[in-house]
Write a protein that holds these residues in place. Structure first.
Motif, short mmCIF file in Angstrom:
data_model
loop_
_atom_site.label_atom_id
_atom_site.label_comp_id
_atom_site.label_asym_id
_atom_site.label_seq_id
_atom_site.Cartn_x
_atom_site.Cartn_y
_atom_site.Cartn_z
N PHE A 111 0.83 -1.21 0.00
CA PHE A 111 0.00 0.00 0.00
C PHE A 111 0.87 1.26 0.00
CE2 PHE A 111 -2.41 3.39 2.11
CZ PHE A 111 -3.47 3.47 1.23
N ILE A 112 1.92 1.29 0.82
CA ILE A 112 2.80 2.47 0.84
C ILE A 112 3.48 2.64 -0.51
CG2 ILE A 112 4.91 3.42 1.85
CD1 ILE A 112 4.03 2.32 4.53
N THR A 113 3.86 1.53 -1.14
CA THR A 113 4.46 1.61 -2.47
C THR A 113 3.50 2.23 -3.48
OG1 THR A 113 5.84 -0.34 -2.04
CG2 THR A 113 5.49 0.25 -4.35
N SER A 114 2.23 1.84 -3.41
CA SER A 114 1.24 2.41 -4.33
C SER A 114 1.00 3.88 -4.04
CB SER A 114 -0.09 1.63 -4.23
OG SER A 114 -0.73 1.85 -2.99
N LEU A 130 2.06 9.59 -5.51
CA LEU A 130 2.72 10.87 -5.26
C LEU A 130 3.56 11.27 -6.47
CD1 LEU A 130 3.69 13.22 -3.47
CD2 LEU A 130 5.41 11.67 -2.51
N GLU A 131 4.28 10.33 -7.05
CA GLU A 131 5.09 10.63 -8.24
C GLU A 131 4.23 11.10 -9.40
OE1 GLU A 131 9.02 8.18 -8.65
OE2 GLU A 131 7.43 6.77 -8.12
N ARG A 132 3.07 10.46 -9.58
CA ARG A 132 2.16 10.88 -10.67
C ARG A 132 1.64 12.29 -10.40
NH1 ARG A 132 0.27 5.59 -9.88
NH2 ARG A 132 -1.66 6.32 -8.90
N CYS A 133 1.33 12.58 -9.15
CA CYS A 133 0.84 13.91 -8.79
C CYS A 133 1.91 14.98 -9.04
CB CYS A 133 0.41 13.95 -7.32
SG CYS A 133 -1.07 12.98 -6.95
N ILE A 134 3.15 14.66 -8.73
CA ILE A 134 4.25 15.59 -8.99
C ILE A 134 4.37 15.87 -10.48
CG2 ILE A 134 6.76 15.86 -8.92
CD1 ILE A 134 6.71 14.30 -6.26
N ALA A 135 4.30 14.79 -11.28
CA ALA A 135 4.41 14.96 -12.73
C ALA A 135 3.25 15.80 -13.26
CB ALA A 135 4.43 13.59 -13.41
N GLN A 136 2.04 15.58 -12.75
CA GLN A 136 0.87 16.34 -13.19
C GLN A 136 0.99 17.81 -12.81
OE1 GLN A 136 -2.17 13.86 -11.27
NE2 GLN A 136 -2.98 13.34 -13.28
N ARG A 137 1.49 18.08 -11.60
CA ARG A 137 1.61 19.46 -11.16
C ARG A 137 2.66 20.19 -11.99
NH1 ARG A 137 -1.12 22.77 -10.35
NH2 ARG A 137 -2.17 21.82 -8.56
N LEU A 168 -4.50 20.49 -11.89
CA LEU A 168 -4.88 19.24 -12.51
C LEU A 168 -5.35 18.31 -11.39
CD1 LEU A 168 -1.99 18.61 -15.08
CD2 LEU A 168 -4.33 19.31 -15.58
N GLY A 169 -6.48 17.65 -11.56
CA GLY A 169 -7.07 16.84 -10.50
C GLY A 169 -6.20 15.66 -10.10
N SER A 171 -9.18 12.71 3.18
CA SER A 171 -9.47 13.05 1.79
C SER A 171 -8.22 12.76 0.95
CB SER A 171 -9.83 14.53 1.68
OG SER A 171 -8.71 15.34 2.01
N ALA A 172 -8.37 12.82 -0.38
CA ALA A 172 -7.22 12.60 -1.26
C ALA A 172 -6.12 13.62 -0.97
CB ALA A 172 -7.66 12.70 -2.72
N GLU A 173 -6.50 14.87 -0.70
CA GLU A 173 -5.51 15.90 -0.43
C GLU A 173 -4.78 15.64 0.89
OE1 GLU A 173 -7.94 19.33 -0.53
OE2 GLU A 173 -7.86 19.55 -2.73
N GLU A 174 -5.50 15.21 1.91
CA GLU A 174 -4.87 14.90 3.20
C GLU A 174 -3.94 13.69 3.06
OE1 GLU A 174 -8.19 16.34 6.47
OE2 GLU A 174 -8.61 14.58 5.22
N ARG A 175 -4.35 12.73 2.26
CA ARG A 175 -3.48 11.58 2.01
C ARG A 175 -2.19 12.01 1.31
NH1 ARG A 175 -7.10 6.94 -0.71
NH2 ARG A 175 -5.00 6.13 -1.18
N LEU A 176 -2.32 12.98 0.40
CA LEU A 176 -1.14 13.46 -0.32
C LEU A 176 -0.17 14.16 0.63
CD1 LEU A 176 -0.21 13.31 -3.26
CD2 LEU A 176 -1.08 15.61 -3.59
#
Length: 434
Positions: free
Chosen positions: A9-12, A17-24, A35-36, A58-63
């Motif tokens: 789960f931590i790996t996922s 997080l890496e995908r979010c960084i790339a999107q931002r 970008l959502g 929430s997704a943001e708190e998890r991030l």
């Protein structure tokens, strides 16, 4: 050891997080405000998954959480937040003291989640307020440096206890430290070995039931809105009457660790430091189920000055006011022990659910203590009548242990294991002179 489910789960989450960084970074290059971020499903077992579910993150708190955890497991991910020239400014990163690692700040989280979207930024800012459970329960901290900047420019740091909890799927016992100045109390004795006067024993049983049945009363009986979280008790009476042992055995019976607070490390002569020390201690203990035992608690919780004319009295009164609020808001179990209840500020008594007196054992309890503690190697001669002994001179449990230990050592040295009433009187008189 890290379990498979926790690792997966931590790996996922790290991959997310890496995908979010790339999107931002893509959004910044394209001039888009946002970008959502679609979070991965919260599946599997382990304390990290349980934490997310329990607090309905929430997704943001998890991030925010995985951003704070990343330096401990995938420090290379932070490098992905650097700009094309390898500089820190784009996402307001900072470097560790050794300059060997890039670390996230609260501003990093804001930039990553909100970008240039002001309304989203203002909403995410709430995650870093004192009222949010991230900070109220000591999960996260923003460690400010001496350099100037906004309140969000400090390192976004995940509490070390939660790092261990999430990565090793286990809650480790805290070690003595400036952040947690307390020692674990342990005993080989059991609840059945505790001998107290009847009234004291009944009060302790009531306290034990109140703690065990708290959730039942709060949820099933509908009293949750009216009863306070946690439990607060005062143990008072002469030294050696079993206050510390009772606290330790109570923890053992409830399945909770008991920590004796080192008051010498808590109390400071400098203004405000005592409050800070208490705040750190309570924050670290929050939601852990610990029993905090303040032995000789009147050194910290002493009476307020009625006519506070000088600055010392004023500061002491301010400390008492702070302690009253902090103790009342704490959701764990606190026990104050003192020889003289009158030494405590009377306002504490009103905020504590129990006030339990530990007196010198009555004859029945004294007799039971002598019989339980008396080793078979010592032979009572004709002059030693325990029933008569406990009616003529009461002894505390601690005093009985000291007397028997002294008699046992003398018997071994002299190779004479016969003990009479005169021997007990002689040893007790010697101990009383010390």
């Amino acid at each position: 050891m890290v379990t498979t489910t926790t690792t997966d789960f931590i790996t996922s989450e790290l991959a997310w997080l890496e995908r979010c960084i790339a999107q931002r970074k893509l959004a910044l290059k394209s001039g888009l405000p946002h970008l959502g971020f679609e979070a991965t499903p919260c599946e599997g077992e382990g304390l990290y998954v349980d934490f997310i579910r329990e607090h309905h993150l929430s997704a943001e708190e998890r991030l925010v959480m995985i951003l704070a955890l990343a330096p401990h497991v995938r420090p290379d991910i932070m490098d992905q937040l650097l700009d094309d020239q390898g500089k820190l400014a784009q996402f307001r990163l900072i470097q560790s003291a050794s300059k060997a690692q890039v670390l996230p700040t609260a501003e990093t989280a804001l930039q990553l989640i909100a970008g240039t979207d002001l309304s989203r930024r203002l909403r995410v800012c709430r995650y870093f307020e004192a009222e949010h459970f991230f900070f109220r329960k000591g999960v996260l901290d923003i460690v400010k440096s001496k350099s100037t900047g906004s309140q969000f420019d400090g390192e976004l740091r995940l509490n070390a206890d939660y790092v261990d909890c999430f990565l090793f799927n286990a809650i480790r016992k805290p070690k003595y430290s400036p952040e947690f100045p307390a020692h674990l109390l342990q005993t080989k004795m059991e609840w059945e070995d505790l001998i107290l006067n009847d009234t004291t024993a009944e009060k302790i049983s009531e306290m034990r039931d109140a703690i065990n049945l708290h959730e039942t009363l709060a949820e099933e009986w509908g009293l949750g809105k009216h009863i306070k979280a946690g439990y607060r008790a005062i143990f008072y009476g002469p030294s050696g009457t079993g206050k510390s042992l009772t606290a330790t055995l109570l923890g053992k019976a409830l399945g909770r660790d008991v920590y004796r607070v080192d008051l010498s490390a808590v109390i400071s002569k400098y203004i405000g430091e005592t409050e800070e020390n208490i705040a750190r201690l309570l924050n670290k203990s929050e939601d852990k189920g610990y029993i905090l035992f303040f032995d000789e608690g009147d050194a910290l919780f002493g009476s307020r000055a009625k006519d506070a004319q000088n600055s010392n009295d004023q500061h002491h009164n301010q400390l008492i006011a702070y302690l009253l609020q902090a103790i009342e808001n704490y959701n764990g179990i606190i026990i104050l022990a003192t020889n003289l209840k009158a030494n405590l500020d009377e306002a504490f008594a009103r905020r504590f659910q129990s006030s339990i007196y530990f007196g010198v054992p009555k004859p029945a309890q004294g007799l039971a203590l002598w019989k339980m503690l008396w080793p078979e190697q010592l032979k009572a001669d004709a002059s030693l009548n325990f029933k008569m002994l406990v009616t003529t001179k009461p002894f505390t449990a601690a005093m009985i242990v000291q007397i028997i230990q002294t008699l046992a050592l003398q018997a071994i040295r002299k190779n004479n294991f016969s003990v009479g009433l005169g021997d007990i009187k002689r040893v007790s008189d010697e101990l009383m002179k010390k």
